[in-house]
Scaffold this motif. Structure first.
Motif, PDB file in Angstrom:
ATOM      1  N   SER A  14      33.502  38.827  47.499  1.00  0.00           N
ATOM      2  CA  SER A  14      33.932  40.204  47.731  1.00  0.00           C
ATOM      3  C   SER A  14      35.341  40.409  47.171  1.00  0.00           C
ATOM      4  O   SER A  14      35.555  40.295  45.971  1.00  0.00           O
ATOM      5  N   PHE A  15      36.325  40.680  48.029  1.00  0.00           N
ATOM      6  CA  PHE A  15      37.715  40.840  47.593  1.00  0.00           C
ATOM      7  C   PHE A  15      38.178  39.644  46.763  1.00  0.00           C
ATOM      8  O   PHE A  15      38.893  39.784  45.779  1.00  0.00           O
ATOM      9  N   GLY A  16      37.741  38.439  47.152  1.00  0.00           N
ATOM     10  CA  GLY A  16      38.151  37.236  46.437  1.00  0.00           C
ATOM     11  C   GLY A  16      37.675  37.203  45.002  1.00  0.00           C
ATOM     12  O   GLY A  16      38.289  36.535  44.150  1.00  0.00           O
ATOM     13  N   GLY A  17      36.584  37.909  44.701  1.00  0.00           N
ATOM     14  CA  GLY A  17      36.114  37.968  43.325  1.00  0.00           C
ATOM     15  C   GLY A  17      37.113  38.656  42.418  1.00  0.00           C
ATOM     16  O   GLY A  17      37.279  38.281  41.245  1.00  0.00           O
ATOM     17  N   ILE A  18      37.813  39.667  42.948  1.00  0.00           N
ATOM     18  CA  ILE A  18      38.832  40.364  42.162  1.00  0.00           C
ATOM     19  C   ILE A  18      40.004  39.427  41.871  1.00  0.00           C
ATOM     20  O   ILE A  18      40.530  39.382  40.758  1.00  0.00           O
ATOM     21  N   LYS A  48      44.079  45.529  46.730  1.00  0.00           N
ATOM     22  CA  LYS A  48      42.859  45.824  45.970  1.00  0.00           C
ATOM     23  C   LYS A  48      42.920  47.220  45.360  1.00  0.00           C
ATOM     24  O   LYS A  48      42.594  47.423  44.188  1.00  0.00           O
ATOM     25  N   HIS A  49      43.366  48.182  46.147  1.00  0.00           N
ATOM     26  CA  HIS A  49      43.409  49.559  45.654  1.00  0.00           C
ATOM     27  C   HIS A  49      44.489  49.748  44.588  1.00  0.00           C
ATOM     28  O   HIS A  49      44.366  50.643  43.738  1.00  0.00           O
ATOM     29  N   ALA A  50      45.534  48.927  44.622  1.00  0.00           N
ATOM     30  CA  ALA A  50      46.615  49.056  43.644  1.00  0.00           C
ATOM     31  C   ALA A  50      46.330  48.303  42.344  1.00  0.00           C
ATOM     32  O   ALA A  50      47.022  48.504  41.349  1.00  0.00           O
TER      33      ALA A  50
END
Length: 865
Positions: free
Chosen positions: A694-698, A790-792
């Motif tokens: 999830s987030f870690g993929g980014i 994440k959003h930035a």
């Protein structure tokens, strides 16, 4: 009386076609009529690829309903040969070479090593894929180069006869080399009848199977005995102490069968779920495959409120030989019960049967006993005396006819019900360049019964350590066969004739006494806990591992710890000491002293300031580095790492600030830079393998970009349901009807997922949705910081390739894009691999499936090298 497996299922399908035969968590049930259809379908396919009733079919499948159906279907039309899916390539090569199967039935994407080994040996592969929308056990099977649509039209296939071999399993005996045990249709049906009779099974019963289905215990005692009685068997993915009570509550089984180590874990979970125990519908609990300690039996009966029936079995007897009876007849702790099927006697060395009370070798004969070993005439001749099969176990009968086992005459190691041929371990150790001589043997273990040990003589001038040798063995053999203790000796003790003798070697090396003191806790160099915290930790470790003492420098794995006991340890630390440690900390700090230091430094067991933790430290392949999800903990990947079939190292990152001592990092770029600095400290050069959930993929994507710019090779970038596409914004002017439609869609989504889970899974699902704290400190600060990061983040193009592991159960309020926004960024190409579960549970609840999918991709990379 039915004579074949097909006749058995046909009889039930005719009399009770809609009765449930096979179940599985989260799946609709398979009826007897549907099971018969599946068996006929697989039988036709086998005949279409040239498999005759006398041929053998190897099966390598994950535990679960597909494995149960595959065994039943193949055994009805040919000789089935189930193999452990955890076997390494050298083991698979040995067993497949020995079996000479006509074909291999496997799930190619989940078991790529098995498929590759079979194809290299010229064995045709049948790819069996579960039909997700179908009932439990339904598969779509494709032969190499033959699509299902191209296969022959439905027509009856000739089944095997009663005298044909239905099952071939490997076992070990006095020669120590694995031997093939052929069991006919008549053999296995006789054993199923014996078990069903001794347990008084009826159509109303339901068995919860947690045993592996490559083992005689699970195949016959759980699956076939249930079907013989016309009852249902619920096939789980395998024993999982964290999910067991949920399965018990959801399935409402009348019985389950397991080995003592599993029962011990059930006890630990039962204490935490008294409400589930109170609602339990268990009529009895069965134990077999290893000796059940009397105190464990008593506590299990008291806690679960059901009688515990200990039985005695072996592969050559198609499992059951004796069993304690159900109430009101007496159950004798320490006894394996009364003869329950075959004739059972005690014999001396000259072949004379002994009287009650006299000690001798246990011998058997009857319709469930094999006629001999395949391709081993000498071993067969040695195994029989006057028509009686010699078990290799020593025992005596008491005045009531109950059998008590007193010792072992064979060299086989029985580790928690899994029989291990010591010669396999000898052969691997002997190939090490620093080893002059090696011999594996059994040492007592308080919960497993026996554990694997080895004595090694090194070549002159060699300096290899015991740990190095264990790591070497781990690259060749499955984890259960890796010696937990290796003694480096100047000379291996010999018997009176000068021959190396395994039996008694533990005693001669001073390792056998009490089961607890045979473990490394009592080894030379033992050091007592030095602080109050270390003493408290040692007490909990002793409780969990079943040992009398733990030194401050003793390692968890060396003391017999495994994935099951690791889970129990963390639960007990929280329950007894109010310490919430992370799963990863056990690998960062594997000793009492190190764990205490981490707790004192970080107030919770995480290494202060350190992001990289080791989940699996040994193995020959390139490491896999995993990046945490939005909550920042590495615990998420513990079960995933344990489920990986290959022996490569696995690292995981946890967020800065997870210990509560530092503020979290503010940007994706800062995280990527920090994690790379720690990764390159343990792996200075590539190729690198990265993955993030999830987030870690980014974060992993940014890490891959930075490595690429630095001229390093990124061999694998796995995006585990990682999304660049955000939820579609709700229209400001949404009508009441639109909002109501969205609310209904959400309710249906959550209801569907709650219904598909067991009790424990529902609890974890709801907690996850509420975003409850999951560790020693409040996680909301890390969660919010990661959300902002994440959003930035503005991702740039990546010249390499990536693999998106994508769930097929999206939330209804998400904008649905096939590639989650990654396709245009990955200039080297994006592959998409479907995985089980949804975004909230695909790692926690479906770690085994995810591990199979990821390892399949990595295996293909290894083949391309």
């Amino acid at each position: 009386m039915v004579a074949t497996l097909l006749e058995l299922v046909e009889a039930h399908a005719q009399s009770r076609p809609d009765a449930v035969a096979i179940e599985a968590p989260g799946r609709s049930p398979l009826t007897y009529r549907e099971l018969l259809d599946e068996m006929h379908s697989i039988g036709r396919l086998l005949r279409s690829v040239g498999v005759a009733p006398t041929d053998r079919v190897a099966i390598v499948l994950p535990n679960g309903p597909e494995m149960a159906v595959a065994f039943l279907a193949v055994a009805a039309f040919a000789g089935s040969a189930p193999l452990n899916p955890a076997y390494r390539a050298p083991e698979l090569d040995f067993y497949l070479t020995d079996l000479e199967p006509r074909v291999l039935l496997t799930q190619v994407d989940a078991m790529p090593v098995a498929a590759a080994v079979a194809r290299a040996a010229g064995i045709e592969v049948l790819d069996a894929r579960p039909v997700a929308e179908g009932p439990a056990g339904r598969m779509s099977i494709e032969a190499d180069g033959v699509a299902p649509a191209d296969q022959p039209p439905a027509s009856p296939a000739s089944p095997a006869a009663a005298a044909d071999v239905a099952l071939v399993l490997h076992t070990s005996g006095t020669t120590s080399r694995p031997k093939m045990v052929p069991l006919t249709q008549a053999n296995v049906l006789a054993s199923a009848r014996h078990i069903a009779t001794s347990l008084q099974l009826t159509e109303a019963d339901r068995c919860l199977n947690v045993m592996p289905l490559f083992h005689i215990h699970g195949l016959i005692a759980a699956v076939l005995s249930s079907l013989y009685a016309g009852s249902a068997v619920r096939c789980t993915p395998g024993f999982d102490p964290m999910r067991f009570m949920g399965w018990l509550d959801e399935a409402r089984p009348s019985w389950y069968t397991a080995v003592p180590t599993m029962h011990q874990s059930v006890l630990a979970q039962a204490a935490r779920h008294p409400d589930v125990v109170a609602r339990s519908s268990l009529r009895f609990v069965r134990s077999s495959s290893a000796s059940l300690p009397a105190p464990l039996m008593a506590e299990l009966e008291s806690t679960l409120g059901a009688p515990v029936i200990e039985a005695y079995g072996m592969t050559e007897a198609s499992h059951q030989m004796t069993s304690n009876p159900l109430p009101p007849r007496a159950r004798k702790p320490g006894s394996v019960g009364l003869p329950a099927g075959p004739e059972v006697a005690v014999m001396d060395g000259s072949g004379t049967l002994l009287a009650q009370g006299e000690v001798g070798e246990v011998v058997i004969r009857g319709p469930n006993v094999t006629a001999g070993y395949l391709g081993a005439a000498e071993a067969t001749a040695a195994a029989f005396t006057n028509g009686w099969f010699r078990t290799g176990d020593e025992g005596r009968f008491d005045e009531d006819g109950y059998l008590f086992l007193t010792g072992r005459l064979k060299e086989v190691i029985n580790r928690g019900g899994e029989t291990i041929a010591p010669r396999e371990i000898d052969d691997v150790l002997s190939t090490h360049s620093d080893v002059a001589q090696a011999i594996a043997f059994a040492v007592p273990h308080p919960t497993l019964g026996e554990e694997v040990a080895a004595a090694v003589v090194l070549r002159e001038g060699a300096s290899t350590s015991a740990a190095d040798l264990r790591s070497f063995v781990a690259t060749q053999l499955s984890d259960a066969k890796v010696p937990k203790r290796i003694e480096l000796v100047a000379e291996i003790p010999k018997g009176p004739t000068g021959k190396l003798q395994r039996i008694g070697l533990a005693e001669r090396l001073g390792l056998a006494g009490d089961a607890a003191t045979s473990l490394p806790a009592a080894r030379r160099g033992y050091e007592e806990p030095a602080t109050e915290l270390e003493s408290e930790l040692a007490r909990v470790w002793c409780d969990v591992l079943g040992v009398e003492q733990v030194g401050r420098h003793d390692e968890f794995v060396d003391l017999g710890g495994d994935s099951l006991s690791a889970v129990e340890l963390f639960l007990e630390l929280e329950a007894q000491l109010n310490l919430r440690v992370t799963m990863a900390s056990l690998f960062t700090a594997p000793t009492i002293a190190e764990q205490a230091a981490l707790i004192e430094a970080a107030d919770g067991g995480t290494d202060a300031g350190r992001c990289l933790v080791t989940l699996r430290g040994r193995g020959p392949g390139s490491p896999l580095a995993m990046v945490h999800g939005i909550h920042g903990t590495a615990d998420l990947f513990y079960r995933f790492a344990a489920a990986l079939p290959d022996g490569f190292p696995v690292y995981a990152f946890q967020s800065v600030g997870v210990d509560g001592a530092q503020p979290p990092l503010a940007t994706i770029e800062e995280m990527a830079q920090r994690y790379l600095s720690e990764l390159r400290a343990v792996q200075p050069v590539g190729p690198y393998r990265l993955a993030g959930a999830s987030f870690g993929g980014i974060v992993a994507f940014e890490m891959a970009q930075r490595l690429e710019r630095a001229g390093e090779r990124v061999e694998f970038l796995g995006l585990l349901d990682a999304r660049l596409v955000e939820p579609a914004p709700r229209p400001a002017a949404a009508t009441l009807g639109q909002r109501l439609d969205l609310a209904i869609a959400k309710a249906r989504f959550h209801t569907r997922h709650l219904r598909a889970r067991d009790w424990e899974g529902r609890r974890r699902y709801l907690l996850g949705r509420l975003r409850r704290p999951r560790g020693p400190v409040e996680r909301s600060e890390i969660f919010l910081a990661n959300e902002r990061a994440k959003h930035a983040y503005v991702p740039g193009p990546y010249r390499g390739a990536a693999v998106l592991f994508r769930t097929d159960n999206p939330e209804p309020w998400l904008e649905r894009r096939e590639d989650y926004g990654w396709q245009t960024l990955c200039e080297g190409g994006l592959s998409i691999v479907p995985i089980a579960g949804d975004h909230q549970d695909f790692v926690a609840e479906h770690s085994a499936d995810l591990a199979r999918r990821v390892s399949a991709v990595l295996a293909r990379l290894d083949e391309q090298r």
